[in-house]
Design a protein around this motif. Structure first.
Motif, short mmCIF file in Angstrom:
data_model
loop_
_atom_site.label_atom_id
_atom_site.label_comp_id
_atom_site.label_asym_id
_atom_site.label_seq_id
_atom_site.Cartn_x
_atom_site.Cartn_y
_atom_site.Cartn_z
N LYS A 23 0.81 -1.22 0.00
CA LYS A 23 0.00 0.00 0.00
C LYS A 23 0.85 1.27 0.00
N LYS A 24 2.03 1.20 0.62
CA LYS A 24 2.92 2.36 0.74
C LYS A 24 2.16 3.59 1.24
N ASP A 25 1.45 3.38 2.37
CA ASP A 25 0.60 4.43 2.91
C ASP A 25 0.70 4.44 4.43
N VAL A 26 0.06 5.43 5.03
CA VAL A 26 0.01 5.56 6.50
C VAL A 26 -1.38 5.14 6.95
N PHE A 27 -1.43 4.36 8.03
CA PHE A 27 -2.71 3.79 8.46
C PHE A 27 -2.97 4.07 9.94
N GLN A 28 -4.27 4.05 10.27
CA GLN A 28 -4.69 4.00 11.65
C GLN A 28 -5.08 2.55 11.97
N LEU A 29 -5.15 2.23 13.25
CA LEU A 29 -5.44 0.87 13.67
C LEU A 29 -6.76 0.37 13.09
N LYS A 30 -7.78 1.20 13.12
CA LYS A 30 -9.10 0.75 12.63
C LYS A 30 -9.07 0.41 11.14
N GLU A 31 -8.18 1.10 10.39
CA GLU A 31 -8.06 0.81 8.96
C GLU A 31 -7.39 -0.56 8.75
N LEU A 32 -6.36 -0.81 9.56
CA LEU A 32 -5.67 -2.10 9.46
C LEU A 32 -6.57 -3.24 9.90
N GLU A 33 -7.45 -2.97 10.85
CA GLU A 33 -8.39 -3.99 11.32
C GLU A 33 -9.41 -4.36 10.25
N LYS A 34 -9.57 -3.51 9.24
CA LYS A 34 -10.46 -3.83 8.12
C LYS A 34 -9.68 -4.48 6.98
N ILE A 35 -8.49 -3.95 6.68
CA ILE A 35 -7.71 -4.44 5.54
C ILE A 35 -7.11 -5.82 5.79
#
Length: 205
Positions: A23-35
């Protein structure tokens, strides 16, 4: 039907790192919990713990901005992290090599400084003499083992057991002789002769 085996911790860590690399992006925890569950098969409940383990190992960067936490890791950062870890390991190995060399030198120096003094030689000689004396005394004691009270007591018990066995078999022979005499009118003298039984057979006192 067998139950599908879950992913190991190492496999989950590997797959989560793939998310950052791809993804080469910055994430929050809730986003990672979906992806992660959708694309990498990582269970939602374990995403937070896996992410924290990667942060603790400096494989993923974390920064709090305002009230939110952000996580990222670009391929170039991963390379730098691995290089830094390799350098730390190499430094530690070199330190251990130096310690080993120093210890070896210290041992050799101690060997050179150890002097075979007269007192030490005398003590070693005295130990040798004492060991020879002990061996001689031990051999002498073994000669008189038969006079040992415990050995004599054991011999007495063995003799008593043997006497009881002899008298029990003697009694059995007398019983058989008596039975044969009464049943078949065979004289005791005849039976003793035919079966090699001494006529003077008797109980042992």
């Amino acid at each position: 039907m067998s139950k599908k085996k879950g992913l190991s911790v190492d496999e989950k860590r590997k797959r989560m790192m793939e998310v950052f690399y791809e993804k080469k992006d910055v994430f929050q925890l809730k986003e990672l919990e979906k992806i992660c569950p959708k694309e990498k098969g990582i269970t939602p409940m374990s995403v937070k713990d896996i992410l924290q383990s990667l942060v603790d190992d400096d494989m993923v960067c974390a920064e709090k901005i305002g009230t939110s936490n952000y996580f990222w890791c670009f391929p170039s950062q991963a390379v730098l992290s691995r290089k830094r870890k390799l350098e730390e390991i190499n430094t530690e190995v070199e330190g251990l090599k130096k310690r080993k060399a120093n210890n070896g030198a210290a041992i050799e120096e101690a060997k050179k400084l150890r002097v075979e003094g007269a007192e030490r030689s005398e003590l070693l000689e005295e130990i040798g003499v004492k060991e020879k004396m002990l061996a001689a005394v031990t051999n002498e004691v073994l000669k008189y083992k038969e006079c040992d009270p415990e050995v004599l007591e054991q011999k007495k018990k063995e003799i008593l057991t043997s006497k009881e066995s002899i008298n029990r078999w003697t009694d059995n022979i007398f019983s058989v002789q008596s039975w044969c005499k009464n049943k078949f009118s065979i004289e005791t003298k005849t039976m003793c002769k035919n079966f090699g039984i001494p006529e003077e057979l008797d109980y042992v006192e």
